[in-house]
Write a protein that holds these residues in place. Structure first.
Motif, mmCIF file in Angstrom:
data_model
loop_
_atom_site.group_PDB
_atom_site.id
_atom_site.type_symbol
_atom_site.label_atom_id
_atom_site.label_comp_id
_atom_site.label_asym_id
_atom_site.label_seq_id
_atom_site.Cartn_x
_atom_site.Cartn_y
_atom_site.Cartn_z
ATOM 1 N N ASP A 104 0.704 -1.255 -0.021
ATOM 2 C CA ASP A 104 -0.096 -0.024 0.014
ATOM 3 C C ASP A 104 0.697 1.239 0.124
ATOM 4 O OD1 ASP A 104 1.122 -0.084 2.728
ATOM 5 O OD2 ASP A 104 -0.895 -0.272 3.527
ATOM 6 N N HIS A 105 2.199 1.223 -0.406
ATOM 7 C CA HIS A 105 2.812 2.287 -0.140
ATOM 8 C C HIS A 105 3.779 2.438 -1.718
ATOM 9 C CE1 HIS A 105 2.213 2.470 3.906
ATOM 10 N NE2 HIS A 105 3.068 3.646 4.024
ATOM 11 N N THR A 106 4.107 3.442 -2.037
ATOM 12 C CA THR A 106 5.495 3.718 -2.973
ATOM 13 C C THR A 106 6.623 4.118 -2.269
ATOM 14 O OG1 THR A 106 3.596 4.334 -4.759
ATOM 15 C CG2 THR A 106 5.861 5.004 -5.032
ATOM 16 N N VAL A 107 7.630 3.718 -2.925
ATOM 17 C CA VAL A 107 8.990 3.956 -2.439
ATOM 18 C C VAL A 107 9.644 5.091 -3.449
ATOM 19 C CG1 VAL A 107 11.492 3.120 -1.901
ATOM 20 C CG2 VAL A 107 9.603 1.677 -1.367
ATOM 21 N N PHE A 108 9.738 6.259 -2.730
ATOM 22 C CA PHE A 108 10.389 7.304 -3.917
ATOM 23 C C PHE A 108 11.798 7.539 -3.564
ATOM 24 C CE2 PHE A 108 5.971 8.586 -3.778
ATOM 25 C CZ PHE A 108 5.329 8.529 -4.942
ATOM 26 N N VAL A 109 12.586 7.122 -4.431
ATOM 27 C CA VAL A 109 14.040 7.607 -4.207
ATOM 28 C C VAL A 109 14.340 8.904 -4.874
ATOM 29 C CG1 VAL A 109 16.321 6.640 -5.121
ATOM 30 C CG2 VAL A 109 14.430 5.135 -4.785
ATOM 31 N N GLY A 110 15.077 9.590 -4.171
ATOM 32 C CA GLY A 110 15.156 10.995 -4.321
ATOM 33 C C GLY A 110 16.551 11.448 -4.676
ATOM 34 N N LYS A 111 17.103 12.200 -5.637
ATOM 35 C CA LYS A 111 18.465 12.516 -5.546
ATOM 36 C C LYS A 111 18.438 13.983 -4.705
ATOM 37 C CE LYS A 111 22.270 14.252 -8.514
ATOM 38 N NZ LYS A 111 22.310 14.356 -10.017
ATOM 39 N N VAL A 112 19.370 14.177 -3.920
ATOM 40 C CA VAL A 112 19.379 15.183 -2.951
ATOM 41 C C VAL A 112 20.019 16.496 -3.817
ATOM 42 C CG1 VAL A 112 20.233 16.395 -0.805
ATOM 43 C CG2 VAL A 112 19.631 13.819 -0.892
ATOM 44 N N MET A 113 19.161 17.454 -3.764
ATOM 45 C CA MET A 113 19.507 18.673 -4.783
ATOM 46 C C MET A 113 19.976 19.918 -3.672
ATOM 47 S SD MET A 113 19.103 17.228 -7.467
ATOM 48 C CE MET A 113 19.381 18.549 -8.909
ATOM 49 N N SER A 114 19.328 19.823 -2.530
ATOM 50 C CA SER A 114 19.854 20.849 -1.593
ATOM 51 C C SER A 114 19.695 20.071 -0.021
ATOM 52 C CB SER A 114 18.825 22.052 -1.634
ATOM 53 O OG SER A 114 19.140 22.913 -0.530
ATOM 54 N N ALA A 115 20.732 20.376 0.800
ATOM 55 C CA ALA A 115 20.724 19.698 2.041
ATOM 56 C C ALA A 115 21.303 20.833 3.097
ATOM 57 C CB ALA A 115 21.747 18.690 2.046
ATOM 58 N N LYS A 116 20.854 21.077 4.270
ATOM 59 C CA LYS A 116 21.064 21.921 5.187
ATOM 60 C C LYS A 116 20.850 21.461 6.601
ATOM 61 C CE LYS A 116 20.376 26.812 6.117
ATOM 62 N NZ LYS A 116 19.600 28.017 5.674
ATOM 63 N N VAL A 117 21.732 21.685 7.420
ATOM 64 C CA VAL A 117 21.512 21.394 8.907
ATOM 65 C C VAL A 117 21.452 22.730 9.578
ATOM 66 C CG1 VAL A 117 22.524 20.782 11.138
ATOM 67 C CG2 VAL A 117 22.925 19.416 9.341
ATOM 68 N N THR A 118 20.183 23.075 10.188
ATOM 69 C CA THR A 118 19.689 24.109 10.649
ATOM 70 C C THR A 118 19.785 24.499 12.171
ATOM 71 O OG1 THR A 118 17.503 23.291 10.638
ATOM 72 C CG2 THR A 118 18.137 24.587 8.778
ATOM 73 N N SER A 119 19.896 23.394 12.965
ATOM 74 C CA SER A 119 19.910 23.227 14.405
ATOM 75 C C SER A 119 20.950 22.214 14.892
ATOM 76 C CB SER A 119 18.698 23.520 14.890
ATOM 77 O OG SER A 119 18.570 23.299 16.212
ATOM 78 N N ASP A 120 21.243 22.524 16.174
ATOM 79 C CA ASP A 120 21.947 21.437 16.784
ATOM 80 C C ASP A 120 21.002 20.820 17.882
ATOM 81 O OD1 ASP A 120 22.249 23.327 18.709
ATOM 82 O OD2 ASP A 120 24.142 23.326 19.044
#
Length: 160
Positions: A129-145
């Motif tokens: 009942d699910h779809t696995v979506f594989v995504g290429k990361v175009m933007s990544a950011k850590v915003t908090s610790d």
């Protein structure tokens, strides 16, 4: 065949997971949902996967737009997680009234999240009942610790 299904649910409830809000936008419509089925697939190129129920309002938006965001929630965002996890209606626009911004791919990103990704769908696989979506990361950011929100045994748990 409820036995294996019930046992499987019990096993999965015993596995702690991080909590994310996955969002997408298409044709002026923003959709989002709480997702804990999220993981890294590859570091080179940076690739992740998400598992989205086919019944969700977010599913067709990801299919049609070909892009999605992942906002990793902070431990103080359990109320937000619950709002995005409400399964009562598939037509609910959960970003209404939620502080967020639009990323470079046009996808919504939750304010206050500790990390965020924007991804372009590279592949998809239907499974049950699910779809696995594989995504290429175009933007990544850590915003908090801050510590992440964690889900374990049908409830929220603390890391630190």
């Amino acid at each position: 065949m409820d036995g294996p299904t019930d046992a499987f649910r019990d096993v999965m409830r015993s596995f702690p997971t991080g909590v994310t809000v996955v969002g997408s936008a298409h044709g002026g419509e923003k959709r989002g949902m709480t997702v804990n089925s999220f993981t890294s697939v590859s570091l080179n190129p940076p690739t992740v996967l998400i598992c989205i129920t086919k019944e969700s309002g977010c599913h067709p938006v990801i299919e049609n737009s070909g892009v999605f965001s992942v906002s990793v929630l902070a431990e103080n965002q359990s109320e937000l997680s619950s709002k995005f996890a409400d399964h009562d209606e598939v037509d609910v626009h959960r970003f209404v009234g939620v502080d967020h911004r639009v990323g470079v791919l046009g996808v919504p990103l939750v304010d206050g999240a500790i990390a965020e990704l924007e991804c372009a769908v590279e592949d998809s696989l239907g499974s049950g009942d699910h779809t696995v979506f594989v995504g290429k990361v175009m933007s990544a950011k850590v915003t908090s610790d801050e510590f992440p929100l964690v889900f374990h045994r049908s409830g929220y748990a603390k890391v630190g």
